[in-house]
Motif scaffolding. Sequence first.
Motif, PDB file in Angstrom:
ATOM      1  N   LYS A 104       0.817  -1.217   0.000  1.00  0.00           N
ATOM      2  CA  LYS A 104       0.000   0.000   0.000  1.00  0.00           C
ATOM      3  C   LYS A 104       0.851   1.267   0.000  1.00  0.00           C
ATOM      4  O   LYS A 104       0.625   2.168  -0.827  1.00  0.00           O
ATOM      5  CB  LYS A 104      -0.941  -0.017   1.212  1.00  0.00           C
ATOM      6  N   ASN A 108       1.118   4.160  -3.029  1.00  0.00           N
ATOM      7  CA  ASN A 108       0.936   5.588  -2.743  1.00  0.00           C
ATOM      8  C   ASN A 108       2.160   6.393  -3.169  1.00  0.00           C
ATOM      9  O   ASN A 108       2.035   7.534  -3.628  1.00  0.00           O
ATOM     10  CB  ASN A 108       0.665   5.789  -1.249  1.00  0.00           C
ATOM     11  N   ALA A 156      -6.029   2.368  -6.551  1.00  0.00           N
ATOM     12  CA  ALA A 156      -6.630   3.014  -5.378  1.00  0.00           C
ATOM     13  C   ALA A 156      -8.147   3.070  -5.479  1.00  0.00           C
ATOM     14  O   ALA A 156      -8.862   2.708  -4.537  1.00  0.00           O
ATOM     15  CB  ALA A 156      -6.054   4.424  -5.224  1.00  0.00           C
TER      16      ALA A 156
END
Length: 281
Positions: A104, A108, A156
């Motif tokens: 994750k 990002n 996302a």
Amino acid sequence: MKNIKETIMHVIFMLSACISILAVAMICFFLFANGLPAIGKIGVFQFLLGMTWKPGNNIYGILPMILGSIYVTAGAIVVGVPIGILTAVFMSRFCPRTLYKIIKPAINLLAGIPSVVYGFFGMVVIVPVMARFGDGKSMASASLLLGLMILPTIIAVSESSINAVPDSYYEGALALGATHERSVFFAVLPAAKSGILAGVILGIGRAIGETMAVIMVAGNQARLPKGLFKGVRTMTANIVLEMGYATDLHREALIATAVVLFVFILIINLSFSILSRKSEV
């Protein structure tokens, strides 16, 4: 006092919405007011279907750039959409928590990398590899790089949509005898298709509007695309490369190119709205 605060916040929210609408309206007015006259001077069909771009001879045909933008975006979709959706499914339903804590933040971080850094990566890594098959700076290089760039957006939004599906869909599929994989792909994933489609549309919007990274790996040749491993120029690259020194009709033609690009984005968004309404019926 409570009513006064609510009134003040209502006014603030209303002003924010009006400013957003006004900004879009001003952009539309500027583009169309400066671009449409140029299309009229050049000729609609000559401008949109012309195969030659020679500002020095007052020849402005943007068909090579239109096709270049379409082909590069299509290549990015082929690369980015399947990987992005499958990654979102893995992160939402299959990924161990310890591995999730690594993946994750990495995704990002991908979303925050500047375009020029992606461009340097493409020049150093992708272009030399593609040079073995043809021109290093080519449609294939640009498509692969854009496919990587749209991954964070698709992942996302798709993951959030999958997580938003009620657990009853998954549990009901299990109760009917489906395996974990079938429950995810045939019950949960279809229920999240509207949100996934939104992520894909956002990714397409970024791909078709990307400039700096494409300039660095696409070859920027203002001619009809001749193959996957040949150079190509997109509409965004055409505007950026020549706007700095363009004057008179040349400058107006570049603004008209921006109008065509803007219309492309409107068509994409309209198509998404239509597909979303059909999926809700």
